[in-house]
Motif scaffolding. Structure first.
Motif, short mmCIF file in Angstrom:
data_model
loop_
_atom_site.label_atom_id
_atom_site.label_comp_id
_atom_site.label_asym_id
_atom_site.label_seq_id
_atom_site.Cartn_x
_atom_site.Cartn_y
_atom_site.Cartn_z
N THR A 56 44.33 47.84 1.79
CA THR A 56 44.77 48.98 2.61
C THR A 56 45.30 48.50 3.95
O THR A 56 46.37 48.91 4.41
N THR B 71 52.16 45.68 6.60
CA THR B 71 53.50 45.60 5.99
C THR B 71 54.38 46.77 6.46
O THR B 71 55.57 46.57 6.69
N ASP B 72 53.79 47.92 6.64
CA ASP B 72 54.56 49.10 7.10
C ASP B 72 54.97 49.03 8.55
O ASP B 72 55.77 49.83 9.00
N LEU B 73 54.39 48.08 9.27
CA LEU B 73 54.77 47.95 10.69
C LEU B 73 56.21 47.66 10.79
O LEU B 73 57.06 47.19 10.80
N ARG C 210 46.42 45.47 4.67
CA ARG C 210 47.64 44.67 4.45
C ARG C 210 48.86 45.59 4.33
O ARG C 210 49.93 45.28 4.85
N LYS C 211 48.66 46.69 3.64
CA LYS C 211 49.75 47.67 3.48
C LYS C 211 50.15 48.25 4.83
O LYS C 211 51.32 48.40 5.14
N GLN C 212 49.15 48.52 5.66
CA GLN C 212 49.44 49.06 7.00
C GLN C 212 50.22 48.04 7.83
O GLN C 212 51.15 48.39 8.55
N LYS D 12 49.75 47.56 17.93
CA LYS D 12 49.48 48.23 16.64
C LYS D 12 48.70 47.31 15.72
O LYS D 12 47.80 47.73 15.01
N ARG E 217 64.21 52.09 15.94
CA ARG E 217 63.29 51.75 14.86
C ARG E 217 62.54 50.46 15.13
O ARG E 217 61.49 50.20 14.54
#
Length: 184
Positions: A176, A182-184, A178-180, A147, A137
């Motif tokens: 949008t 954060t999902d990293l 920022r969310k991407q 990324k 992970r």
């Protein structure tokens, strides 16, 4: 007494000797002539010297000494050998108990060690699985940079395309991306 020729021989001895000879014959329930014949045969066959009375005394002495030795051995048996044997038996029993106790302790300790090793091996396997899951992970630093650059480049490109459009759309675009990140 008569010989082969049938002649009778006479033997002369003292009255005191005749008295002893008579008592001996009476005691053995034989006649004087029978006893004399038996005595001659005895000394002739055994080749013993009748003057050597120490032979019987020697037998008696040996028998007496034998009895003394037997009594001595029995005394030693009672005072030394039996207690010694009892102590040796007790010591052997104690040794058996020590060996039994030692074997039980060693067996139990070995079982505990084996159980601990099996538990440790099982936990090691679980830890390895968990680490593999965590590594799968976690991305490396370079992958995360790549990324992030893709996201950043996409953000910059979209923002430039919006140009001077609405601030609200710019805020939505920023949210949008920022969310991407954060999902990293």
């Amino acid at each position: 007494m008569s010989n082969k020729d049938g002649h009778t021989k006479t033997l002369r001895f003292s009255d005191a000797l005749d008295e002893k000879f008579g008592k001996l014959a009476q005691k053995l329930n034989r006649s004087k002539l029978q006893l004399f014949g038996l005595m001659v045969e005895y000394f002739y066959k055994t080749k013993k010297d009748p003057a050597d009375i120490s032979d019987e005394m020697l037998k008696t002495s040996l028998a007496k000494n034998h009895d003394i030795y037997i009594r001595f051995i029995r005394t030693q048996e009672d005072t030394l050998l039996i207690p010694l044997k009892e102590e040796v038996d007790r010591m052997i029993n104690n040794q058996r108990e020590i060996v039994r106790y030692f074997n039980e302790q060693v067996v139990n300790a070995n079982k505990a060690i084996l159980t601990g090793q099996e538990t440790q091996a099982s936990r090691q396997k679980e830890t390895d699985k968990l680490l593999q899951a965590v590594y799968s992970r976690i991305d490396t630093k370079e992958k995360l940079k790549a990324k992030f650059l893709v996201i950043l480049t996409g953000y910059i490109k979209m923002r430039e395309e919006l140009g001077s459009f609405k601030n609200r759309e710019k805020d939505e675009l920023a949210e949008t991306f920022r969310k991407q990140i954060t999902d990293l």
